[in-house]
Design a protein around this motif. Structure first.
Motif, PDB file in Angstrom:
ATOM      1  N   VAL A  51      42.912  46.641  35.548  1.00 39.15           N
ATOM      2  CA  VAL A  51      42.598  45.981  36.825  1.00 39.15           C
ATOM      3  C   VAL A  51      41.170  45.450  36.794  1.00 39.15           C
ATOM      4  N   ALA A  52      40.236  46.273  36.294  1.00 42.24           N
ATOM      5  CA  ALA A  52      38.829  45.862  36.236  1.00 42.24           C
ATOM      6  C   ALA A  52      38.643  44.651  35.331  1.00 42.24           C
ATOM      7  N   ALA A  53      39.339  44.640  34.197  1.00 45.84           N
ATOM      8  CA  ALA A  53      39.224  43.512  33.270  1.00 45.84           C
ATOM      9  C   ALA A  53      39.826  42.238  33.869  1.00 45.84           C
ATOM     10  N   VAL A  54      40.945  42.380  34.558  1.00 41.46           N
ATOM     11  CA  VAL A  54      41.562  41.233  35.228  1.00 41.46           C
ATOM     12  C   VAL A  54      40.626  40.684  36.294  1.00 41.46           C
ATOM     13  N   MET A  55      40.026  41.591  37.076  1.00 39.70           N
ATOM     14  CA  MET A  55      39.136  41.154  38.149  1.00 39.70           C
ATOM     15  C   MET A  55      37.909  40.454  37.580  1.00 39.70           C
ATOM     16  N   ALA A  56      37.368  40.975  36.491  1.00 44.17           N
ATOM     17  CA  ALA A  56      36.197  40.349  35.870  1.00 44.17           C
ATOM     18  C   ALA A  56      36.538  38.947  35.371  1.00 44.17           C
ATOM     19  N   ALA A  57      37.735  38.793  34.800  1.00 44.38           N
ATOM     20  CA  ALA A  57      38.155  37.476  34.310  1.00 44.38           C
ATOM     21  C   ALA A  57      38.332  36.494  35.464  1.00 44.38           C
ATOM     22  N   CYS A  58      38.894  36.962  36.560  1.00 44.11           N
ATOM     23  CA  CYS A  58      39.139  36.082  37.703  1.00 44.11           C
ATOM     24  C   CYS A  58      37.843  35.678  38.400  1.00 44.11           C
ATOM     25  N   VAL A  59      36.904  36.599  38.500  1.00 44.39           N
ATOM     26  CA  VAL A  59      35.642  36.243  39.152  1.00 44.39           C
ATOM     27  C   VAL A  59      34.858  35.262  38.280  1.00 44.39           C
ATOM     28  N   GLU A  60      34.958  35.406  36.979  1.00 43.08           N
ATOM     29  CA  GLU A  60      34.288  34.466  36.078  1.00 43.08           C
ATOM     30  C   GLU A  60      34.875  33.064  36.232  1.00 43.08           C
ATOM     31  N   ALA A  61      36.207  33.006  36.425  1.00 50.34           N
ATOM     32  CA  ALA A  61      36.879  31.713  36.587  1.00 50.34           C
ATOM     33  C   ALA A  61      36.908  31.252  38.035  1.00 50.34           C
ATOM     34  N   ARG A  62      36.373  32.068  38.941  1.00 56.81           N
ATOM     35  CA  ARG A  62      36.363  31.777  40.377  1.00 56.81           C
ATOM     36  C   ARG A  62      37.791  31.564  40.910  1.00 56.81           C
ATOM     37  N   VAL A  63      38.696  32.452  40.492  1.00 54.16           N
ATOM     38  CA  VAL A  63      40.091  32.392  40.929  1.00 54.16           C
ATOM     39  C   VAL A  63      40.351  33.515  41.926  1.00 54.16           C
ATOM     40  N   PRO A  64      40.909  33.213  43.101  1.00 53.69           N
ATOM     41  CA  PRO A  64      41.179  34.244  44.107  1.00 53.69           C
ATOM     42  C   PRO A  64      42.217  35.254  43.613  1.00 53.69           C
ATOM     43  N   VAL A  65      42.128  36.470  44.145  1.00 58.64           N
ATOM     44  CA  VAL A  65      43.034  37.555  43.779  1.00 58.64           C
ATOM     45  C   VAL A  65      43.647  38.147  45.047  1.00 58.64           C
ATOM     46  N   VAL A  66      44.964  38.275  45.044  1.00 56.67           N
ATOM     47  CA  VAL A  66      45.693  38.878  46.163  1.00 56.67           C
ATOM     48  C   VAL A  66      46.294  40.192  45.680  1.00 56.67           C
TER      49      VAL A  66
END
Length: 471
Positions: A51-66
């Motif tokens: 989960v932490a790795a996914v969140m880090a990747a999404c914040v780097e790409a500025r992609v929202p997470v639900v």
């Protein structure tokens, strides 16, 4: 965004990054069928680290997470918007019971564990986890925490916040806050745990929790009681508390119209009464000890209620099978409402002593605003939480009914605000009611909430469009 998808596949495995429309479909529509969203991908991590790795990747790409648990939200809180920009992060693979402590009476679980599995694990240890919901076979601990779920046993055990000792949370930047402490006392600063409970996934992703367990009740007594109205039910509540104390576990209220709808729409339900009462209360006591003694205590209270004219009829369950049949009636309300048709739903709370007056005032107000409207009122009377649902008049179409929706809901919410109540007692705000938050929250309170949101989630990536207006 091909690069992000490739990175996510490397983190959780390609099989757990769902791209195909047919694979995503179950994750994109809410249970009541009100909201339909779209997603770049549905990602299914199996651990907090993933989960932490996914969140880090999404914040780097500025992609929202639900974040999404059992996907049983009644306010659209776990459904993405229609833009297709977001990642849906499903915690369904994170379903471990990590540890059970029979001495400390705690259980440590993944956020994706289904509530019924927690109940079973507690029972296997000779203990009891009291949160009980109609969706307990599908809803998850993470969702229960995100919405601060209540259920039918709040009267005795409290809401999810009161049942939780510690949390593990992945923050929007991918860092992991390990707050999995099983302490009953910890006076060392701000209660960060309480910040994330009820935040609806807008501040971080809850991945684990330490929950309180209790002694397993060995005795239960259940009764269905016919009463005249909510005012009589409140008097019965006071009498029941005087006789039964904290043995009083549930006190559920249904109006005549609600009961009639359940019995008509759900063929497997049966009324315990010879006729249809004006209103009904489902009472349950639980205790450690002799069941006959507990039943006798309940019968004594009901006999006094009958003598005082607070109840016109009462049926005490003679065994567990009959008690389950009683509860089947109450637990069928949500499905019966879906079968009955579209409704204006209001999950509200007012001070307990004001419930009867609130119902009387609102029934008159909505009836005047739209003649023929059908209130379906039920809920957890003992803790002040009512579901004030309104069905369309039978002589108008659904489209005509919904034209009146904003006016009717405003009437309800204005009355709640006047009484210093809540427009969301247990279902959450989700994407259903953010615009109404300024109507019921003081400006300073909203300002503080927005400051917290911007501090923890400066890029606005966590469950956007939910809970807070403009966040």
């Amino acid at each position: 965004m091909t690069e992000l998808i490739t990175r996510l596949q490397s983190i959780v495995g390609a099989a757990h990054v769902l791209i195909a429309t047919e694979d995503q479909a179950p994750y994109l529509r809410d249970w009541p069928g009100k909201y339909q969203g779209a997603a770049m991908a549905v990602v299914r991590p199996a651990s907090t680290e993933e989960v932490a790795a996914v969140m880090a990747a999404c914040v780097e790409a500025r992609v929202p997470v639900v974040p999404q648990g059992g996907h049983t939200s009644l306010s659209g809180g776990a459904t993405p918007d229609a833009t297709g920009r977001a990642i849906v992060l499903s915690l369904s693979r994170m379903n471990r019971i990590r540890a059970v402590d029979p001495i400390g009476q705690t259980i440590v679980v993944d956020a994706g564990v289904v509530l019924a599995k927690v109940q079973d694990a507690a029972r296997d240890a000779g203990l009891f986890f009291p949160l009980s919901l109609g969706s307990e076979g599908t809803c998850t601990v993470g969702g229960n925490l995100a919405a601060n779920a209540g259920g039918v046993a709040v009267l005795r055990y409290g809401v999810m916040r009161e049942l939780t000792l510690g949390l593990e949370v992945v923050l929007p930047d991918g860092r992991i806050w390990d707050g999995l402490r099983a302490l009953r006392k910890d006076n060392t600063g701000y209660a960060l745990r309480d910040l994330f409970i009820g935040s609806e996934g807008t501040l971080g992703i809850i991945t684990g929790a330490v929950l309180k367990l209790f002694p397993q009740p060995t005795a239960r007594a259940t009764a269905f009681v016919a009463v005249a109205d909510a005012a009589a039910a409140l008097k019965l509540l006071r009498l029941s508390r005087a006789h039964c104390g904290d043995r009083l576990t549930a006190f559920e209220f249904l109006t005549s119209a609600t009961l009639e709808m359940i019995l008509r729409q759900m063929p497997d339900t049966r009324s315990p009464f010879a006729g249809l009462p004006d209103a009904a209360v489902l009472i349950e006591l639980s205790d450690i000890g002799d069941e006959n003694a507990l039943t006798a205590r309940l019968e004594t209270a009901l006999a006094e209620a009958m003598a005082e004219g607070l109840a016109s009829d009462a049926v005490v369950a003679q065994d567990g099978t009959q008690a389950k049949a009683f509860w089947r009636v109450r637990e069928s309300v949500s499905e019966a409402l879906v079968r009955e048709g579209k409704a204006l739903k209001h999950d509200i709370a007012v001070p307990v002593a004001e419930i009867a007056d609130f119902v009387a005032v609102m029934d008159a107000a909505v009836g005047a605003a739209l003649p023929g409207i059908r209130p379906m009122v039920f809920g957890h009377l003992g803790d002040g939480n009512l579901h004030y649902n309104l069905m369309r008049p039978l002589d108008i179409s659904e489209a005509q009914f919904y034209e009146h929706g904003p006016q009717i809901t405003r009437l309800v919410h204005d009355e709640i605000t006047r009484r210093r109540g809540s427009i969301s007692a247990e279902h959450g705000i989700g994407q259903l009611r953010p615009a109404e938050m300024p109507l019921c929250k003081p400006p300073l309170e909203l300002e503080l909430m927005l400051q917290l949101k911007r501090t923890l989630d400066p890029h606005g990536l966590m469950n956007p469009g939910k809970l807070l207006p403009g966040a």
